[in-house]
Design an enzyme around this catalytic site. Structure first.
Site, PDB file in Angstrom:
ATOM      1  N   GLU A   1      -7.712 -19.849  28.686  1.00  0.00           N
ATOM      2  CA  GLU A   1      -7.843 -21.602  28.104  1.00  0.00           C
ATOM      3  C   GLU A   1      -7.708 -20.904  26.132  1.00  0.00           C
ATOM      4  O   GLU A   1      -8.612 -20.614  25.649  1.00  0.00           O
ATOM      5  CB  GLU A   1      -8.537 -22.051  28.816  1.00  0.00           C
ATOM      6  CG  GLU A   1      -8.247 -23.479  28.248  1.00  0.00           C
ATOM      7  CD  GLU A   1      -9.778 -24.933  28.268  1.00  0.00           C
ATOM      8  OE1 GLU A   1      -9.620 -25.994  28.525  1.00  0.00           O
ATOM      9  OE2 GLU A   1     -10.961 -24.377  29.041  1.00  0.00           O
TER      10      GLU A   1
ATOM     11  N   CYS B   1      -9.690 -24.925  33.798  1.00  0.00           N
ATOM     12  CA  CYS B   1     -11.049 -25.202  33.610  1.00  0.00           C
ATOM     13  C   CYS B   1     -11.579 -25.789  34.826  1.00  0.00           C
ATOM     14  O   CYS B   1     -11.805 -25.520  35.915  1.00  0.00           O
ATOM     15  CB  CYS B   1     -11.128 -25.270  32.623  1.00  0.00           C
ATOM     16  SG  CYS B   1     -13.136 -25.269  32.048  1.00  0.00           S
TER      17      CYS B   1
ATOM     18  N   LYS C   1      -1.976 -29.526  31.815  1.00  0.00           N
ATOM     19  CA  LYS C   1      -3.227 -29.787  32.468  1.00  0.00           C
ATOM     20  C   LYS C   1      -3.813 -31.700  32.999  1.00  0.00           C
ATOM     21  O   LYS C   1      -3.144 -32.370  32.184  1.00  0.00           O
ATOM     22  CB  LYS C   1      -4.570 -30.060  31.577  1.00  0.00           C
ATOM     23  CG  LYS C   1      -5.585 -29.779  32.437  1.00  0.00           C
ATOM     24  CD  LYS C   1      -6.939 -29.836  31.129  1.00  0.00           C
ATOM     25  CE  LYS C   1      -8.492 -29.543  32.267  1.00  0.00           C
ATOM     26  NZ  LYS C   1      -9.114 -28.853  31.123  1.00  0.00           N
TER      27      LYS C   1
END
Length: 425
Positions: free
Chosen positions: A247, A354, A302
């Site tokens: 990330e 994540c 995301k």
């Protein structure tokens, strides 16, 4: 005295995370299974029997033990002094949650609240999943098996003599018969090996070690970028089909950078998957996965933003000044509407960033493979990477998915749906 006993009960309750988690972190999964199987049952017993007069303080210490690290990101802000206040605030929130979870001593109430605890998400934060205490255990992690474990613990504690055999029946029901073995499911892929297999997709999963204190420093950007390109060149030299970087491996708006053309050229010979920020035409910023392939690039934004870290889960009129106060920006990250996939050859991978890797949303349609990229430098050193791995393993087992994890400042790994099916990278 109440506070002391609440601390003792909470410490026992958290043994699967702290004792089992240490063995997991050290790569000793088989040893972890022994401890987590036993300590997980002990956690259920503690939850069922902790006196209701301790309910708030028990929850306070459970919240502190599991989530004290949530305030550590303030180390990298001008408001570092807030760290202990954030820890106390989070602990109080979970003290209130457990105040209601343990409101009655009744077994019926405790069974009910144990079963629904994983659906309680304060401010959208969904990491209190007691079933994940059994991620590395001989027991299955679905709700019915968890219910069987609860009944087994109750029967073992309350029944006498040969009636205790009933508890054995419940525990046998909860055993994960099909997955208590070493499973080579992830071996459908050739991951981090020097031997190239023409019949498999060869993937290079990288781990980086960039401290968060350096990640946003302009003077460090040259080193960070050079390191990323070296990892890509090495994977290309090793004839890998794809390379995965963590990330925000490129900690800036990558699609506005001159590097985008260089990465597109490299993407002709090897698929590059890497994290970076993205700005759209309306100047909204996203935390994204970039995929460079066949001379072009695509992205996955995301979907599930981390509460308070990436979004403030409050009405906008409250969130806006708080963002300005804490992060120096009135506008926060934007979120996408649905998960995205990455196709490499014939294989399709769900892409997750994540916190998303620990969210059920990413697994609902049971993807065969999930690629998770993380930057755990915000919270290292802490229990966070261990708790993250236990949650990812929980979802891998629950949805029968292989999860490939590339991380910064914590170990990378491949997790399968079997108890002993992991590969530490």
């Amino acid at each position: 005295m109440r506070i002391f006993w609440a601390l003792i009960f909470a410490a026992i309750f958290l043994l699967p995370v702290y004792v089992g988690g240490i063995f997991i972190y050290l790569g000793l999964e088989k040893t972890a299974v022994i401890f987590e199987s036993f300590f997980g049952l002990l956690s259920i017993w503690i939850f069922l029997l902790v006196p209701r007069v301790l309910k708030f303080w028990f929850g306070f210490f459970v919240g502190l033990g599991l989530f004290y690290w949530t305030g550590l990101s303030f180390r990298f802000s001008p408001m570092e002094f807030l760290i202990p206040f954030v820890m106390i605030f989070v602990s109080i929130v979970y003290g209130v949650v457990f105040y209601f979870l343990l409101f009655y001593n009744s077994y019926f109430w405790r069974i009910f609240t144990l079963m629904i605890a994983s659906y309680i998400h304060p401010f959208g934060f969904d990491w209190l999943v007691i079933e994940s205490f059994f991620s590395y255990s001989i027991f299955a992690v679905d709700k019915w098996s968890f219910f069987g474990l609860i009944l087994g613990v109750i029967a073992l504690w309350n029944f006498r003599r040969y009636y205790k055999l009933i508890s054995i029946c419940f525990l046998l029901f909860a055993l994960d018969w099909g997955h208590i073995r070493e499973d080579g499911k992830w071996q459908d892929l050739n991951i981090n090996t020097s031997e190239i297999n023409k019949d498999k997709l060869n993937l290079k999963i990288t781990t980086t070690d960039i401290p968060q204190s350096e990640k946003w420093e302009e003077k460090e950007m040259s080193y960070i970028v050079d390191n990323n390109f070296n990892l890509i060149y090495q994977a290309k030299q090793d004839h890998q089909n794809a390379v995965v970087l963590p990330e925000t491996a490129f900690p800036f708006v990558l699609n506005r950078s001159f590097l985008i053309d260089n990465l597109k050229i490299l993407g002709k010979d090897i698929v590059i998957i890497a994290g970076g920020l993205r700005e759209d035409d309306n100047h909204r910023i996203y935390n994204s996965i970039y995929i460079f392939q066949n001379g072009n690039f695509s992205y996955i934004d995301k979907v599930v933003l981390a509460p308070f870290g990436e979004k403030i889960p409050l009405p906008e009129f409250l969130a806006k000044p708080l963002r300005k106060m804490f992060f120096g920006e009135e506008i926060g990250l934007s979120d996408a509407k649905k998960p995205g996939n990455i196709q490499i050859g014939k294989e399709v991978f769900r892409g997750a960033i994540c916190y998303e890797g620990t969210s059920a949303i990413m697994y609902k349609d049971k993807p065969k493979y999930v690629i998770v990229i993380s930057n755990n430098a915000w919270f290292v050193p802490s229990i966070e990477p261990i708790l993250q791995r236990m949650l990812i393993k929980y979802y891998a087992r629950l949805y029968k998915t292989v999860v490939i994890h590339s991380s910064n400042q914590s170990p990378s790994y491949v997790l399968s749906s079997s108890v002993f099916g992991d590969k530490n990278l």
